[in-house]
Write an enzyme that holds these catalytic residues in place. Sequence first.
Site, PDB file in Angstrom:
ATOM      1  N   SER A 251       0.845  -1.195   0.000  1.00 17.72           N
ATOM      2  CA  SER A 251       0.000   0.000   0.000  1.00 17.72           C
ATOM      3  C   SER A 251       0.873   1.234   0.000  1.00 17.72           C
ATOM      4  O   SER A 251       1.970   1.229   0.556  1.00 17.72           O
ATOM      5  CB  SER A 251      -0.864   0.010   1.253  1.00 17.72           C
ATOM      6  OG  SER A 251      -0.008   0.113   2.376  1.00 17.72           O
ATOM      7  N   LYS A 252       0.353   2.290  -0.607  1.00 17.45           N
ATOM      8  CA  LYS A 252       1.209   3.469  -0.768  1.00 17.45           C
ATOM      9  C   LYS A 252       1.510   4.159   0.549  1.00 17.45           C
ATOM     10  O   LYS A 252       2.408   4.969   0.633  1.00 17.45           O
ATOM     11  CB  LYS A 252       0.630   4.418  -1.803  1.00 17.45           C
ATOM     12  CG  LYS A 252      -0.673   5.057  -1.477  1.00 17.45           C
ATOM     13  CD  LYS A 252      -1.039   6.021  -2.610  1.00 17.45           C
ATOM     14  CE  LYS A 252      -2.434   6.550  -2.402  1.00 17.45           C
ATOM     15  NZ  LYS A 252      -2.996   7.198  -3.565  1.00 17.45           N
ATOM     16  N   ARG A 253       0.753   3.830   1.574  1.00 16.36           N
ATOM     17  CA  ARG A 253       1.065   4.431   2.881  1.00 16.36           C
ATOM     18  C   ARG A 253       2.370   3.891   3.445  1.00 16.36           C
ATOM     19  O   ARG A 253       2.995   4.511   4.285  1.00 16.36           O
ATOM     20  CB  ARG A 253      -0.053   4.133   3.867  1.00 16.36           C
ATOM     21  CG  ARG A 253      -1.299   4.864   3.488  1.00 16.36           C
ATOM     22  CD  ARG A 253      -2.056   5.317   4.692  1.00 16.36           C
ATOM     23  NE  ARG A 253      -3.061   6.281   4.252  1.00 16.36           N
ATOM     24  CZ  ARG A 253      -4.038   6.730   5.003  1.00 16.36           C
ATOM     25  NH1 ARG A 253      -4.120   6.336   6.241  1.00 16.36           N
ATOM     26  NH2 ARG A 253      -4.892   7.591   4.536  1.00 16.36           N
TER      27      ARG A 253
END
Length: 491
Positions: A251-253
Amino acid sequence: MIRVRVAPSPTGDPHVGTAYIALFNLCFARKMGGKFILRIEDTDQSRSTAESEQTILSSLKWMGLEWDEGPDVGGPHGPYRQSEREDIYAKYAHQLIDAGKAFYCYRTSDELDQMRAERREKGIQKAFKASDLQLPTAEIAERKLAGQKPVVRMVVPEEGLCKIQDRLRGEIELDWANVDAQILLKADGMPTYHLANVVDDHLMQITHVIRGEEWINSAPKHYLLYEYFGWDMPELCHMPLLRNPDKSKLSKRKNPTSINFYRDAGFLPEALLNYLGRMGWSMPDEAEKFSLTEMVEHFDIDKLSLGGPVFDQEKLRWLNGMWIREDLSADDFIQRYASWAFPPEKVKAIVPLIHERVETLADVAPLTALFFNSLPVLDEATFDQLKLDRETQVKVIQFVSWKLDSQVAWGRDDLYQSLSALAEAMDIKLRDFLQPLFVAMSGSTVCPPLFDTMAVLGPDLTRARFRHALDCLGGVSKKGAKKLEREFREF
Ligand code: GLU
């Protein structure tokens, strides 16, 4: 003839997961002398954009992935963009209604939410079936008269086991009780993913569906649609998902996920492709480094591995270094570096930012270094010199980061408007608000004008720098993030 496809939805940045799935489809097609198709699944009109489609196509091409049929190259089974195939899906949905396999449903989403809440309260966990959604005839007539547009849903068995064959996983059993009477056509007449995907795979003569494992739960619906239509179902191959180092779904987080981030951060497409290849498959001799041609030559779909592959940036860097050292001659290196670092439009955008501040040409390099690296080296102590306290700095960077996640227009003025509005909403003086952002971008308290810098660096590197700064400041705890998210949503 083997025919496979990758079917991205153009609703955001070009995801490395799309390249990963595209790569395995392409290798299978090339190895078997088949065709590889790119189809754009843009039936969600509120989220799909032409800009996202363009970036997906160009970033896949940058990686060296080429398709035989697609929206840009055409082909015998087009159009290859679902928004241009609307009439086709409506026709098939009506065929199912006529056969009693689908029905009009006038239930509103508020009603469904309420029904769900009631079920939750009673501890009932069961999908919605046709029988749950029925309305009295008079009520339907009234809703029709009031102009309410129905959706079309498919009939789904109430119970029993659905057995799905997966080439990589063998037989998968799923319980019909958990499968909703899926919407096939939305009230605006557009199909949902499920209907469009099955109809197109059939009409485009797809023989194998190689996609991410997050689609396994959709397989029963697709299986049923194939059965209702009387069509053969393509062979299913659900690939393992790419993971963050903590094993959660990539995930981009936690990890940059945009292909463009890796391009802008100075990775070679050959190395990224090689790395993604390693994520689900090994060369017969276990070699770490291999080209696309070598992968195609040795590819065997039955040797795909199902363990959750961890996307590890350090490993990718190491592999990238091997490619740079072993495969680029000095001349190649010069040419690659120059076209990465000094594309004319980038240089043109940077020069006005430093022109006034330079006394000798030798001043240029230190002043512009931040445009030519990926993440700056950050020292926590630099943040101590700033006006805002640490907690507020973290909040500012976190809010900016969230705000930019959905920022589409990336010009200097757009960014200024967006972030100055945020500063105002947070009731912080713009000057103080910008300080931690300067440090996040450049590693120092002096930096060329911030909004111009962000515009030149582009969304991917900018977002990654703010995330990196948050990590450097110790990050935000899960609980803290929830609280901040609530606060952020109020703006
Ligand atoms: N549009 C879906 C996606 O974004 C395609 C899934 C599939 O391959 O069936 O991944």
